[in-house]
Scaffold this motif. Structure first.
Motif, PDB file in Angstrom:
ATOM      1  N   THR A  17       0.836  -1.192   0.000  1.00 51.22           N
ATOM      2  CA  THR A  17       0.000   0.000   0.000  1.00 51.22           C
ATOM      3  C   THR A  17       0.874   1.247   0.000  1.00 51.22           C
ATOM      4  OG1 THR A  17      -1.706  -1.192   1.186  1.00 51.22           O
ATOM      5  CG2 THR A  17      -1.844   1.196   1.242  1.00 51.22           C
ATOM      6  N   ASP A  18       1.979   1.211   0.730  1.00 47.55           N
ATOM      7  CA  ASP A  18       2.883   2.351   0.793  1.00 47.55           C
ATOM      8  C   ASP A  18       3.486   2.640  -0.579  1.00 47.55           C
ATOM      9  OD1 ASP A  18       4.326   4.391   2.191  1.00 47.55           O
ATOM     10  OD2 ASP A  18       6.103   3.103   2.090  1.00 47.55           O
ATOM     11  N   HIS A  19       3.900   1.596  -1.318  1.00 47.26           N
ATOM     12  CA  HIS A  19       4.424   1.785  -2.690  1.00 47.26           C
ATOM     13  C   HIS A  19       3.380   2.474  -3.564  1.00 47.26           C
ATOM     14  CE1 HIS A  19       8.295  -0.154  -3.067  1.00 47.26           C
ATOM     15  NE2 HIS A  19       7.861  -1.215  -2.402  1.00 47.26           N
ATOM     16  N   ALA A  20       2.168   1.971  -3.519  1.00 43.97           N
ATOM     17  CA  ALA A  20       1.093   2.517  -4.351  1.00 43.97           C
ATOM     18  C   ALA A  20       0.791   3.961  -3.958  1.00 43.97           C
ATOM     19  CB  ALA A  20      -0.160   1.655  -4.233  1.00 43.97           C
ATOM     20  N   ALA A  21       0.784   4.250  -2.666  1.00 47.73           N
ATOM     21  CA  ALA A  21       0.504   5.609  -2.207  1.00 47.73           C
ATOM     22  C   ALA A  21       1.593   6.575  -2.662  1.00 47.73           C
ATOM     23  CB  ALA A  21       0.373   5.630  -0.686  1.00 47.73           C
ATOM     24  N   GLY A  63       9.212  -1.609 -15.527  1.00 48.47           N
ATOM     25  CA  GLY A  63       8.934  -2.531 -14.431  1.00 48.47           C
ATOM     26  C   GLY A  63      10.038  -3.517 -14.114  1.00 48.47           C
ATOM     27  N   ASN A  64      10.932  -3.790 -15.075  1.00 50.34           N
ATOM     28  CA  ASN A  64      12.041  -4.700 -14.782  1.00 50.34           C
ATOM     29  C   ASN A  64      13.397  -3.992 -14.883  1.00 50.34           C
ATOM     30  OD1 ASN A  64      12.455  -4.654 -17.594  1.00 50.34           O
ATOM     31  ND2 ASN A  64      11.587  -6.690 -17.895  1.00 50.34           N
ATOM     32  N   CYS A  65      13.347  -2.669 -14.743  1.00 54.04           N
ATOM     33  CA  CYS A  65      14.559  -1.844 -14.772  1.00 54.04           C
ATOM     34  C   CYS A  65      15.060  -1.596 -13.346  1.00 54.04           C
ATOM     35  CB  CYS A  65      14.257  -0.501 -15.456  1.00 54.04           C
ATOM     36  SG  CYS A  65      15.652   0.647 -15.464  1.00 54.04           S
ATOM     37  N   ALA A  66      16.354  -1.545 -13.177  1.00 53.16           N
ATOM     38  CA  ALA A  66      16.961  -1.286 -11.872  1.00 53.16           C
ATOM     39  C   ALA A  66      16.583   0.086 -11.326  1.00 53.16           C
ATOM     40  CB  ALA A  66      18.479  -1.409 -11.980  1.00 53.16           C
ATOM     41  N   GLN A  67      16.198   1.016 -12.185  1.00 58.49           N
ATOM     42  CA  GLN A  67      15.851   2.370 -11.750  1.00 58.49           C
ATOM     43  C   GLN A  67      14.414   2.489 -11.231  1.00 58.49           C
ATOM     44  OE1 GLN A  67      18.395   4.290 -11.560  1.00 58.49           O
ATOM     45  NE2 GLN A  67      19.682   2.942 -12.764  1.00 58.49           N
ATOM     46  N   TYR A  68      13.573   1.518 -11.544  1.00 62.30           N
ATOM     47  CA  TYR A  68      12.158   1.519 -11.156  1.00 62.30           C
ATOM     48  C   TYR A  68      12.038   1.260  -9.661  1.00 62.30           C
ATOM     49  CZ  TYR A  68       7.138   0.365 -11.694  1.00 62.30           C
ATOM     50  OH  TYR A  68       5.760   0.344 -11.636  1.00 62.30           O
ATOM     51  N   GLN A  69      11.333   2.112  -8.954  1.00 64.24           N
ATOM     52  CA  GLN A  69      11.239   2.020  -7.503  1.00 64.24           C
ATOM     53  C   GLN A  69      10.007   1.262  -7.016  1.00 64.24           C
ATOM     54  OE1 GLN A  69      11.428   6.186  -6.535  1.00 64.24           O
ATOM     55  NE2 GLN A  69      13.661   6.218  -6.669  1.00 64.24           N
ATOM     56  N   GLY A  70       9.222   0.751  -7.913  1.00 66.14           N
ATOM     57  CA  GLY A  70       7.998   0.050  -7.527  1.00 66.14           C
ATOM     58  C   GLY A  70       8.198  -1.428  -7.333  1.00 66.14           C
ATOM     59  N   GLY A  71       7.151  -2.047  -6.856  1.00 68.62           N
ATOM     60  CA  GLY A  71       7.127  -3.483  -6.682  1.00 68.62           C
ATOM     61  C   GLY A  71       6.572  -4.173  -7.914  1.00 68.62           C
ATOM     62  N   ALA A  72       6.554  -5.491  -7.866  1.00 68.49           N
ATOM     63  CA  ALA A  72       6.135  -6.295  -9.013  1.00 68.49           C
ATOM     64  C   ALA A  72       4.707  -6.001  -9.477  1.00 68.49           C
ATOM     65  CB  ALA A  72       6.270  -7.782  -8.682  1.00 68.49           C
ATOM     66  N   GLY A  73       3.818  -5.637  -8.579  1.00 65.33           N
ATOM     67  CA  GLY A  73       2.425  -5.405  -8.961  1.00 65.33           C
ATOM     68  C   GLY A  73       2.052  -3.952  -9.173  1.00 65.33           C
ATOM     69  N   ALA A  75       1.449  -0.528 -10.953  1.00 64.07           N
ATOM     70  CA  ALA A  75       1.205  -0.058 -12.319  1.00 64.07           C
ATOM     71  C   ALA A  75       2.126   1.099 -12.681  1.00 64.07           C
ATOM     72  CB  ALA A  75      -0.253   0.362 -12.479  1.00 64.07           C
ATOM     73  N   SER A  76       2.530   1.878 -11.685  1.00 62.85           N
ATOM     74  CA  SER A  76       3.482   2.963 -11.888  1.00 62.85           C
ATOM     75  C   SER A  76       4.232   3.175 -10.586  1.00 62.85           C
ATOM     76  CB  SER A  76       2.773   4.257 -12.324  1.00 62.85           C
ATOM     77  OG  SER A  76       1.954   4.735 -11.284  1.00 62.85           O
ATOM     78  N   ALA A  77       5.386   3.827 -10.691  1.00 62.78           N
ATOM     79  CA  ALA A  77       6.205   4.070  -9.501  1.00 62.78           C
ATOM     80  C   ALA A  77       7.231   5.137  -9.821  1.00 62.78           C
ATOM     81  CB  ALA A  77       6.899   2.776  -9.068  1.00 62.78           C
ATOM     82  N   GLY A  78       7.940   5.543  -8.803  1.00 67.47           N
ATOM     83  CA  GLY A  78       9.023   6.493  -8.983  1.00 67.47           C
ATOM     84  C   GLY A  78      10.158   5.868  -9.778  1.00 67.47           C
ATOM     85  N   CYS A  79      11.034   6.731 -10.257  1.00 66.30           N
ATOM     86  CA  CYS A  79      12.187   6.297 -11.039  1.00 66.30           C
ATOM     87  C   CYS A  79      13.398   7.099 -10.574  1.00 66.30           C
ATOM     88  CB  CYS A  79      11.928   6.547 -12.523  1.00 66.30           C
ATOM     89  SG  CYS A  79      13.367   6.228 -13.575  1.00 66.30           S
ATOM     90  N   ASN A  80      14.528   6.437 -10.411  1.00 67.27           N
ATOM     91  CA  ASN A  80      15.741   7.123  -9.981  1.00 67.27           C
ATOM     92  C   ASN A  80      16.226   8.138 -11.015  1.00 67.27           C
ATOM     93  OD1 ASN A  80      15.976   5.712  -7.533  1.00 67.27           O
ATOM     94  ND2 ASN A  80      16.949   4.001  -8.571  1.00 67.27           N
ATOM     95  N   ILE A  81      15.909   7.954 -12.259  1.00 66.24           N
ATOM     96  CA  ILE A  81      16.348   8.861 -13.320  1.00 66.24           C
ATOM     97  C   ILE A  81      15.455  10.097 -13.383  1.00 66.24           C
ATOM     98  CG2 ILE A  81      16.757   9.091 -15.810  1.00 66.24           C
ATOM     99  CD1 ILE A  81      18.697   7.164 -14.243  1.00 66.24           C
ATOM    100  N   PHE A  82      14.170   9.895 -13.234  1.00 58.50           N
ATOM    101  CA  PHE A  82      13.197  10.984 -13.340  1.00 58.50           C
ATOM    102  C   PHE A  82      12.631  11.315 -11.955  1.00 58.50           C
ATOM    103  CE2 PHE A  82      13.015   8.587 -17.403  1.00 58.50           C
ATOM    104  CZ  PHE A  82      13.556   9.578 -18.227  1.00 58.50           C
ATOM    105  N   ALA A  83      13.485  11.812 -11.083  1.00 61.66           N
ATOM    106  CA  ALA A  83      13.114  12.103  -9.698  1.00 61.66           C
ATOM    107  C   ALA A  83      11.899  13.028  -9.631  1.00 61.66           C
ATOM    108  CB  ALA A  83      14.292  12.734  -8.969  1.00 61.66           C
ATOM    109  N   GLY A  84      10.999  12.693  -8.715  1.00 60.43           N
ATOM    110  CA  GLY A  84       9.818  13.515  -8.517  1.00 60.43           C
ATOM    111  C   GLY A  84       8.674  13.192  -9.447  1.00 60.43           C
ATOM    112  N   HIS A  85       8.841  12.159 -10.266  1.00 65.67           N
ATOM    113  CA  HIS A  85       7.793  11.758 -11.212  1.00 65.67           C
ATOM    114  C   HIS A  85       7.614  10.246 -11.150  1.00 65.67           C
ATOM    115  CE1 HIS A  85       7.573  15.661 -13.176  1.00 65.67           C
ATOM    116  NE2 HIS A  85       8.884  15.703 -13.070  1.00 65.67           N
ATOM    117  N   SER A  86       6.427   9.806 -11.523  1.00 64.36           N
ATOM    118  CA  SER A  86       6.191   8.375 -11.655  1.00 64.36           C
ATOM    119  C   SER A  86       6.294   7.995 -13.129  1.00 64.36           C
ATOM    120  CB  SER A  86       4.814   7.987 -11.106  1.00 64.36           C
ATOM    121  OG  SER A  86       3.781   8.556 -11.879  1.00 64.36           O
ATOM    122  N   VAL A  87       6.644   6.756 -13.354  1.00 61.03           N
ATOM    123  CA  VAL A  87       6.695   6.209 -14.714  1.00 61.03           C
ATOM    124  C   VAL A  87       5.839   4.949 -14.733  1.00 61.03           C
ATOM    125  CG1 VAL A  87       8.975   7.157 -15.253  1.00 61.03           C
ATOM    126  CG2 VAL A  87       8.806   4.884 -14.230  1.00 61.03           C
TER     127      VAL A  87
END
Length: 103
Positions: A17-21, A63-73, A75-87
């Motif tokens: 839930t924290d990842h999604a939030a 979703g399978n990139c080392a920069q993706y900050q989300g979990g396996a499920g 739909a979107s998450a933060g990215c180390n490259i694009f700080a402050g945005h979800s991908v």
């Protein structure tokens, strides 16, 4: 003992839930953003122009990139490259690098 098992069972759910939030609180990356354009970012991996991006290989996505900050499920998450945005999980950019353990 029952309380401990119940609490232990809830911890992973709270983490998900924290990842999604966190992803929901980040504005989606605009493909028109200058950095996104420079890195060939697309919101849908099926839009990658493989001719213009010779490093792209089928199966690569945010979703399978080392920069993706989300979990396996997620739909979107933060990215180390694009700080402050979800991908989106199904996006892609030229900085893609295999997530450890996902290969």
């Amino acid at each position: 003992m029952v309380k401990s098992a119940l609490i232990a069972g809830l911890i992973p759910a709270v983490g998900l839930t924290d990842h999604a939030a966190r992803a929901a609180s980040l504005p989606p990356l605009d493909p028109g953003d200058p950095t996104a354009k420079a890195l060939g970012f697309v919101t849908d991996v099926h839009q990658v122009d493989a001719t213009a991006n010779p490093t792209y290989k089928t199966g690569q996505m945010c979703g399978n990139c080392a920069q993706y900050q989300g979990g396996a499920g997620d739909a979107s998450a933060g990215c180390n490259i694009f700080a402050g945005h979800s991908v989106p999980r199904g996006g892609w950019c030229k900085v893609w690098a295999q997530k450890p353990g996902a290969g």
